[in-house]
Design an enzyme around this catalytic site. Structure first.
Site, short mmCIF file in Angstrom:
data_model
loop_
_atom_site.label_atom_id
_atom_site.label_comp_id
_atom_site.label_asym_id
_atom_site.label_seq_id
_atom_site.Cartn_x
_atom_site.Cartn_y
_atom_site.Cartn_z
N ASP A 63 0.76 -1.66 -0.10
CA ASP A 63 -0.18 0.13 0.54
C ASP A 63 0.79 1.56 -0.32
O ASP A 63 0.95 2.34 -0.52
CB ASP A 63 -0.96 0.03 1.35
CG ASP A 63 -1.97 -0.88 0.63
OD1 ASP A 63 -2.09 -1.65 -0.06
OD2 ASP A 63 -2.24 -1.25 2.55
N GLN B 76 16.74 -2.15 -24.00
CA GLN B 76 16.38 -1.06 -24.76
C GLN B 76 14.81 -1.08 -24.55
O GLN B 76 13.53 -0.04 -25.34
CB GLN B 76 16.46 -0.17 -26.29
CG GLN B 76 18.22 0.02 -25.49
CD GLN B 76 18.58 0.41 -26.43
OE1 GLN B 76 18.65 0.61 -27.96
NE2 GLN B 76 20.06 1.35 -26.89
#
Length: 846
Positions: A236, A737
């Protein structure tokens, strides 16, 4: 060192280097006043303060001594078997979170390295109360191969018995029976509060056990102080005092993966989706999801919608469809309410949209999917760093020490008072209950409030598009360098924020070469719709700097298009281009406009920032591949893999991927190595093959050494490991990439984009003349906009030039080098380490 520590037989020598040579080097450092130099050095504002810094040899890592301005350092050498005979326990409590296992692994191995006995306490507080087989001694091999496992291998359970004193009395006896008076608690605020109560009652619990003849007076005196250190494990991210909790980043990965999948089906059928995410009474997950997914609306507890929100929501969705958008995404935190505290449910929102707008609206509740799966690279690193620091905090604790939480502040691990953090966390709930929502947002921390402000800017300012306000400035953006995930999210933020402020937004395709060839186009709101989730560079990028393309040609195009600012997104080439144009301002007045570099490269080698857009995504891709390669090595048995990563001369990717994947070594340019070092690693791998985990993983940065190539190291391993292990190599190449941008890169790029526009416009407004001409000729108008520690910083390239290794295309000082010792110590290498820590108050972290 604690007074109690001094009583240990080894304590007098453990705080000193192991040999005269190291002692001499340490003295030489003091004589040269290196610490004094570091205090005033600009680059060292980013120094990491994790507790273990390598000292082999010491002179090679002089820059590893971290200095944090205004905070007294506590430097000492951390040696193997420094705290023999001590015992500690570790348990996980409350909801599980990805990243707990890396923390457990680091705690066990750091503890064993220091000579301690480390015990698993299974099933949280229930294991403390039950004792017996629930408390078992851990070994080095106990935590092998768990880095990529989600959840917690030692279990977690709710325990009603521990809430009552008789249960805590049994827990105290069980700990004394095992000689444990040091505990690491990994859990949320409730778990940490319970640990603090246990510590407060410890003395009275022992006295009661003595009276009942359940423990001896000798043991009561021997273990009369209970030391507690907390790690916050919660998806959370609802704990005040730390920038991130263990598990939050992984949960964001699960959510973003789901929302990317939902987007494709929603677009196909022109649907509206309501996505409900976890978070209890904290809206962090929902907010960052909305920021990185181009969501149309977000409901979070800290910022409830005002009365009449139903009309605003429907009007906004209707406007987006009229502008050509084929789908709508609404993100809802499970604890969302309206301003009066009435719950807002996902099904209620679905009914509202379906009834009023007649849109095909569906609900997706992710539930516990968010807790599952492998930990992200970030959570592995976070758990590892926090776990190692927790052990050191326990060993350094004194009878008067207050319990602390190991927290993250920027890229630093810090120790903050446990109960201050708990009290502040509880204050958030109280503020929301009293409808003091602005206060609640501020209590969540600067990062939370910054995310909320950025989302509001990109979302709720849309009505300005329909005003008659004249566009005042021409802002141009281009991508220079290699592709990096997160660039498209950055461009989207620049375009939409600029349009909301009433400016003309120009996109330059294919870098400076495209600018010279007039590949320039204005972008409107819908032109960048959905760009946040797209990898690569939709503008196109070239690795050609401004100087190589031709400064005179670029100046001519800037004059023709009347650009008032140039936002250059990219890697080292983008930084160099800004520097080249800045230095040519006297010759080319066209460059006397705001020139802003937004660092975006997987290599993370741009001066002026500690993180670059795209680096986090690349790191996650590498770690995923390493996990798969480890599976192959495990199946083959007795196999070593040498993996080559990108990065140019910068070893960031190799180092961090090695630490996150549990590799045995990472070879980088910044840390020179010899053939003797390679042979030592071969010997280390031979010993490792004698254990149960018969596999090895070595990472090598592509430019680590001119002669000791990936192929050379692989063949050396094959030759020297004959009859013991085999070796294979894998060059990852351009797959690093690719992929979809990580949640961090989406949010980071979005925030940087908005800040770049704000800064550029402020410079233009101060420099614009009555004729509309812009003249910015100060160093502050040619800058790198980056992230240093936990702040977005704007640094002139003129200042950064002196901190740049021009030949090797990277900064002279790099904060992450301080983390390299963790890699060696957790891989069971023999080394001597220097430790330093930062102890701070919770207000300094938030």
């Amino acid at each position: 060192m604690a007074e109690a520590d001094k009583k240990n037989d080894n304590s007098s020598s453990s705080s000193q280097p192991n040999n005269e040579e190291q002692q001499g080097e340490l003295e030489a450092l003091e004589e040269n006043d290196t610490l004094g130099e570091l205090r005033s050095d600009f680059t060292n504002t980013s120094s990491d303060t994790s507790s273990i810094l390598i000292n082999t040899p010491f002179s090679k890592y002089r820059g590893s001594v971290a200095w944090v301005e205004g905070l007294e350092q506590n430097l000492h050498v951390i040696a193997k078997d420094q705290y023999p005979g001590r015992a500690m326990g570790v348990f996980t409590s409350g909801g599980d979170a990805q990243g707990m296992n890396p923390a457990v692994r680091a705690i066990v191995r750091m503890g064993i390295y220091l000579g301690c006995k480390v015990y698993f306490i299974h099933e949280g507080y229930q294991g403390l109360v039950d004792g017996g087989n629930s408390i078992r001694q851990a070994t080095w091999a106990s935590v092998s191969g768990i880095l990529d496992d989600g959840g917690t291998i030692i279990g977690s359970a709710r325990c009603q018995e521990f809430r009552e004193r008789p249960g805590r009395l049994r827990a105290a006896k069980n700990l004394i029976d095992h000689g444990i008076n040091n505990i690491v608690c990994i859990g949320g605020d409730g778990s940490l509060t319970g640990a603090n109560l246990f510590r407060k009652e410890w003395d009275s619990l022992l006295q009661e056990l003595v009276q009942k003849n359940e423990i001896t007076k000798e043991n009561a005196n021997k273990y009369k102080h209970l030391n507690i250190v907390g790690l916050v494990g919660s998806i959370d991210n609802d704990f005040c005092g730390t920038d991130m909790t263990i598990g939050a980043d992984s949960a964001l990965h699960r959510i973003m993966e789901a929302i990317d999948c939902i987007t494709t089906t929603a677009s196909s059928h022109q649907r509206c989706f309501v996505l409900e995410v976890m978070g209890r009474h904290c809206g962090y997950l929902a907010l960052v999801t909305a920021l990185g997914s181009d969501a149309d609306w977000v409901f979070i507890p800290e910022s409830p919608p005002e009365p009449g929100w139903e009309d605003q929501l429907c009007n906004k969705l209707k406007n987006s469809r009229e502008m050509g958008q084929r789908l709508n995404i609404i993100v809802l935190a499970e604890g969302a309410t309206d301003y009066d505290g009435n719950p807002i449910t996902s099904d209620g929102v679905r009914q509202l949209v379906s009834k009023r707008l007649k849109y095909d609206t569906r609900v997706t509740i992710l539930g516990h999917v968010q807790r599952g799966g492998c930990p992200s690279a970030f959570d592995r690193l976070l758990g590892t760093r926090m776990g190692a620091e927790a052990v050191l905090a326990l060993m350094e604790a004194t009878p008067t020490s207050q319990p602390v939480v190991i927290a993250l502040s920027g890229n630093q691990t810090v120790r903050v008072p446990l109960m201050h953090c708990v009290e502040k966390t509880l204050a958030v709930a109280e503020a929301m209950k009293s409808k003091r929502f602005i206060e609640a947002q501020e209590l969540r921390g600067r990062s939370f409030k910054g995310n909320l402000e950025t989302y509001i800017c990109l979302s709720k300012l849309r009505p300005k598009l329909f005003s008659n306000k004249q566009h005042s400035f021409n802002l141009a953006m281009l991508n220079v360098g290699a592709p990096a995930c997160g660039v498209n999210a950055t461009i989207r933020a620049i375009v939409r924020f600029g349009l909301c402020e009433g400016h003309n937004m120009f996109a330059v395709f294919d870098g400076f070469e495209g600018l010279v060839n007039n590949q320039v186009k204005t972008l409107q709101w819908m032109a960048v719709n959905g760009w946040s989730s797209v990898g690569g560079s939709l503008l196109g990028c070239q690795k050609t700097s401004a100087g190589k393309v031709g400064l005179s040609l670029i100046a001519e195009r800037i004059r023709e298009h009347n650009f008032h600012a140039l936002l250059i997104i990219g890697g080292y080439e983008a930084y160099v281009s800004v520097l080249q144009m800045y230095e040519a301002r006297n010759k080319y007045p066209e460059f006397q406009i705001p020139l802003i570099c937004l660092p975006a490269t997987i290599s993370n080698n741009v001066p002026g920032t500690e993180f670059s857009i795209g680096t986090d995504t690349a790191l996650n891709e590498i770690v995923k591949i390493c996990d798969k390669i480890k599976q192959s090595a495990q199946g083959s048995k007795r196999r070593i893999f040498v993996i080559e990563t990108m990065g140019g001369y910068c070893g960031y990717l190799a180092t961090m991927a090695a630490l996150a994947s549990g590799a045995d070594q990472a070879y980088i340019y910044e840390e020179p190595f010899t053939i003797k070092d390679l042979i030592d690693d071969v010997d280390h791998l031979r010993k490792k093959m004698e254990g149960h985990l018969k596999r090895g993983l070595l990472l090598r940065n592509e430019m680590a050494n001119e002669h000791y190539s990936t192929d050379f190291i692989t063949k050396l391993l094959q030759e020297e490991g004959k009859g013991v292990f085999s070796a294979r190599s894998n060059v990852l190449g351009h797959m690093q990439q690719g992929g979809l941008p990580s949640p961090f890169d989406r949010a980071f790029g979005t925030k940087l984009g908005c800040k770049a526009v704000t800064y550029a416009v402020s410079l233009i407004e101060n420099a614009a003349t009555e004729e509309g001409k812009v003249v910015c000729n100060t160093p502050e108008s040619a800058v790198v906009l980056g992230l240093v520690k936990r702040q977005n910083t704007i640094t002139p390239v003129e200042t950064l030039k002196s901190n740049t290794d021009i030949e090797h295309r990277m900064p002279l000082e790099q904060w992450w080098l301080k983390l390299r010792p963790l890699l060696r110590i957790l891989a069971k290498h023999e080394s001597v380490y220097i430790g330093d820590f930062v102890e701070t108050g919770v207000d300094e972290v938030d």
